[in-house]
Design a protein around this motif. Sequence first.
Motif, short mmCIF file in Angstrom:
data_model
loop_
_atom_site.label_atom_id
_atom_site.label_comp_id
_atom_site.label_asym_id
_atom_site.label_seq_id
_atom_site.Cartn_x
_atom_site.Cartn_y
_atom_site.Cartn_z
N ILE A 132 3.98 11.67 -8.10
CA ILE A 132 3.20 12.48 -9.11
C ILE A 132 2.81 13.94 -8.71
N LEU A 133 2.43 13.66 -7.34
CA LEU A 133 2.07 15.07 -6.68
C LEU A 133 3.16 15.92 -6.86
N HIS A 134 4.30 15.51 -6.54
CA HIS A 134 5.65 16.25 -6.46
C HIS A 134 5.90 16.80 -7.85
N LYS A 135 5.55 16.06 -8.75
CA LYS A 135 5.95 16.55 -10.14
C LYS A 135 5.13 17.86 -10.43
N LYS A 136 3.86 17.63 -9.72
CA LYS A 136 2.93 18.85 -9.97
C LYS A 136 3.18 19.81 -9.31
N LEU A 137 3.86 19.56 -8.06
CA LEU A 137 4.09 20.79 -6.78
C LEU A 137 5.42 20.60 -6.47
N PRO A 138 6.41 20.87 -7.42
CA PRO A 138 7.72 20.58 -6.89
C PRO A 138 8.33 21.25 -5.98
N ASP A 198 0.91 -1.22 -0.12
CA ASP A 198 -0.03 0.16 0.13
C ASP A 198 0.87 1.22 -0.03
N ILE A 199 1.97 1.25 0.94
CA ILE A 199 2.52 2.50 1.10
C ILE A 199 3.41 2.69 -0.17
N ARG A 200 3.74 1.70 -0.97
CA ARG A 200 4.55 1.65 -2.25
C ARG A 200 3.48 2.62 -3.33
N TYR A 201 2.19 2.15 -3.45
CA TYR A 201 1.24 2.61 -3.96
C TYR A 201 1.15 4.20 -3.71
N TYR A 202 1.33 4.38 -2.64
CA TYR A 202 0.95 5.92 -2.00
C TYR A 202 2.22 6.94 -2.71
N ILE A 203 3.55 6.00 -2.49
CA ILE A 203 4.62 6.71 -2.65
C ILE A 203 4.65 7.13 -4.40
N ASP A 204 4.00 6.35 -5.22
CA ASP A 204 3.74 6.61 -6.51
C ASP A 204 2.98 7.89 -6.80
N ASP A 218 6.31 22.21 -3.01
CA ASP A 218 5.43 21.91 -2.02
C ASP A 218 6.07 21.16 -0.91
N LEU A 219 6.40 21.57 0.05
CA LEU A 219 7.12 20.89 1.12
C LEU A 219 6.36 19.69 1.82
N SER A 220 5.10 20.19 2.07
CA SER A 220 4.05 19.15 2.66
C SER A 220 4.13 17.70 1.79
N VAL A 221 4.28 17.88 0.64
CA VAL A 221 4.17 16.75 -0.40
C VAL A 221 5.59 16.06 -0.24
N LEU A 222 6.68 16.71 -0.26
CA LEU A 222 7.89 16.42 -0.19
C LEU A 222 8.32 15.71 1.08
N GLU A 223 7.81 16.26 2.49
CA GLU A 223 7.87 15.52 3.44
C GLU A 223 7.25 14.28 3.80
N ASN A 224 5.92 14.05 3.22
CA ASN A 224 5.28 12.93 3.22
C ASN A 224 5.83 11.89 2.35
N LEU A 225 6.15 12.31 1.17
CA LEU A 225 7.07 11.51 0.27
C LEU A 225 8.24 10.84 0.97
N ILE A 226 9.16 11.60 1.65
CA ILE A 226 10.33 11.13 2.35
C ILE A 226 9.78 10.24 3.49
N SER A 227 8.90 10.54 4.30
CA SER A 227 8.24 9.65 5.34
C SER A 227 8.00 8.50 4.89
N ALA A 228 7.25 8.37 3.80
CA ALA A 228 6.87 6.92 3.20
C ALA A 228 7.93 6.35 2.72
#
Length: 750
Positions: free
Chosen positions: A194-200, A184-190, A202-212
């Motif tokens: 994509i969100l990071h590409k749209k919002l490069p 599941d987590i790998r799915y959310y990482i994907d 956006d630190l909240s997106v980056l922080e959650n991506l790093i955490s995952a």
Amino acid sequence: MTHLDENNETIQQDFRSNLLLNNQNINNLVKTEDQYLVELDDLHSKSKFLETEILAREFAKHYNNSPNAYNFLGLSLFGQERNDEAIKSFKKALSLKKDGIILNNLGLVYIDNGENKLALDTFEKSLKLSPKNIQIKMNLATAYEKNSDLKNSYILRKEILEVDEYNNETIFRLHAMPNATNDDIRYYIDKLKILHKKLPRDLSVLENLISALVKTASLKEALNFSIKALEIEPMNDIRYSNIASILKNLNKIPESKKYLISAVKLNPHDGNHWLSLGWIEHQYGKIYHAIELYKKSIIYLDDDEKGWPLNNIANAYVRIGENKLAYKYYMESQKFTNKYDIYQNYMCNLTYITDDLKKIYDEHRKYTKIFDDKSNHTFLEKQKSKINGKIRVGYFSPDFRVHSVAYFFNQLLVHHNKDKFDIVLYSNMSGRPDEITTHFKSTATLWREVQDLNDEQIINLIQKDNINILVDLIGNFAGGKSKIFARKPAPVQVNYLGYVTTTGLKSIDYRFTTFEADPNKNEDKYYTEKLIRLPNTFLCYTGTNVYSVNNPPFIMNKTFTFGSFNNMSKVTLKTIRAWSKLLKQNKNSRLLLKSSTAADKLVNENLLRKFERQDIDRSRVNILTKTMTGEDHLKLYNHIDLALDTFPFNGATTTLEALWMGVPVLTITGKTHHGRVSTSVLKVLGMDKYIASDEEDFVKKGSEAIENKNELIDLRQNLRDKIKNSYLCNGMLFAQNIEKEYYKMFDKIK
């Protein structure tokens, strides 16, 4: 209109009065309902709650049958933290119209009040009226979590993602939930990528991506994205600290230290930076510097955060044998926290501090009885039965790698009767796998990696695997899972090998030992487990092929060398006193020590001063630091004539290593299991002449060994073969003895 300080009640009252007075002077033309709604929505969106309240009351005065008026009034009151009034207003709105949005707003007030069951009921009703509203679903999912229903929360959040696949908040919540699987987590990482590409940026997106990514141990990727976050915020100390944490987990300690130093420079008032830096120095063996850094962190941490650095100071003092200071700081740490991890640290190090068996037992029970409750046992009825005619045994450890536990576990694993037993290994390993890991994986029936699972998931896995007997190989040491064993996920549980005393858990049924290690049955009361005294030995060793020299070094050196490669935590004042007496009795002798803490000159200096206080010249004591490889470590025994044990905590692996290399070990029989391990090993080999009863006998037997040089030469040449042909290496017989006990244990659960 000036935005007023809404915390000032007098100003608020004056403002209300002025507004009401002004409203009376305004043209009496009544606005339409839509006009009110537009204005109220604008005021509320700007968080102008006081102005919203005034306008909502005017709205209600002119349209007293409009639920919208009372809904906005409720929202304005909720924004001012006047929750009781808000509830009344929302209920008034609902009396005029059953509406999903209004119910949702009421539910939010209940959540804020901590009335979680009421909130859950309200959100469920709300969703029935507005079944497609995503925000209501998100709030309902939160209510499920507040009511400890993670399963339904998780299901609902996944439903939200099916409709709104890039819903930031939902993705952020899902990957962080404890019941999220790695898939599941790998799915959310994907999705996050994509969100990071749209919002490069956006630190909240980056922080959650790093955490995952960290959660799935994708550390190199996590590091890359952390560096991107640092590029966005180059002056944010937390960015440096986060990178340091990832580098530490990648075992890149020097690089981690550099980033932590940058974090400290940017924000020297963050205690966590000092704490992390202290941990790194601790790992380097720079113990006194680590202690200073831990103390520095305490200055800046809040009281509820001070437990950890105080605990770490205690751990540091244990590591260098300063047990009185260690005890002091363990007690101090417990004044600031009730975290079980800290209690667990104290318990696992108690055996270095004392040999008072009753105290060890009492302290363990004090902390474990909090959650060691029979009503919490979780094993299933089906686990009382065999699978395909086999008893299924699970072994739990973080040390299925090159580690002392593995050297003693290997023989049992290899010689288990696979026709009668299925062997499942639960690996909670945090370090890197190695050749031992690969060997264990291929030898076991099943291999389970559980380091990324929470307690509930591990328990479910043990149940699913139909484990009949679960064996704890770690106890309260790092990587142990006492709270899982307290919930008894298997019908029979055993404490063995990795922990030298009671676990303090009544949910663990048995503990393996021998009569030599635990001779006094009157002391069984100081174990929560029933002691099973195996015949011959409770240890079965796997040695290496590292060569041993044919002759002890005194033949060439003309000086007799005593040595000990035990952890410095075991080198107590009692130990130093006994060793010093032996050195004084034998003038033409020296002492060779080895420890990872030898990298710290202050530690060495402190140790040498302890010997000087016993009238031993420091020139007679040599201290070696940690070797690069295990083979180099063993080869150092070729420089020792007679190995000296430690008290009250004996060597175990160290004792077997010395004997394996042809070096006899001189010990004193202690009062506890951990003070009798070497005695039990030497008894198996018939080496009673190296077992002393007290310090005087220790000196006597050590001096006799020096005089009996021919025996030392013979042992150097023949002791390894003697071990190989003894019970200590008879894996087949050892496994049979263990399995006999497993049969008895299994029969009792039927």
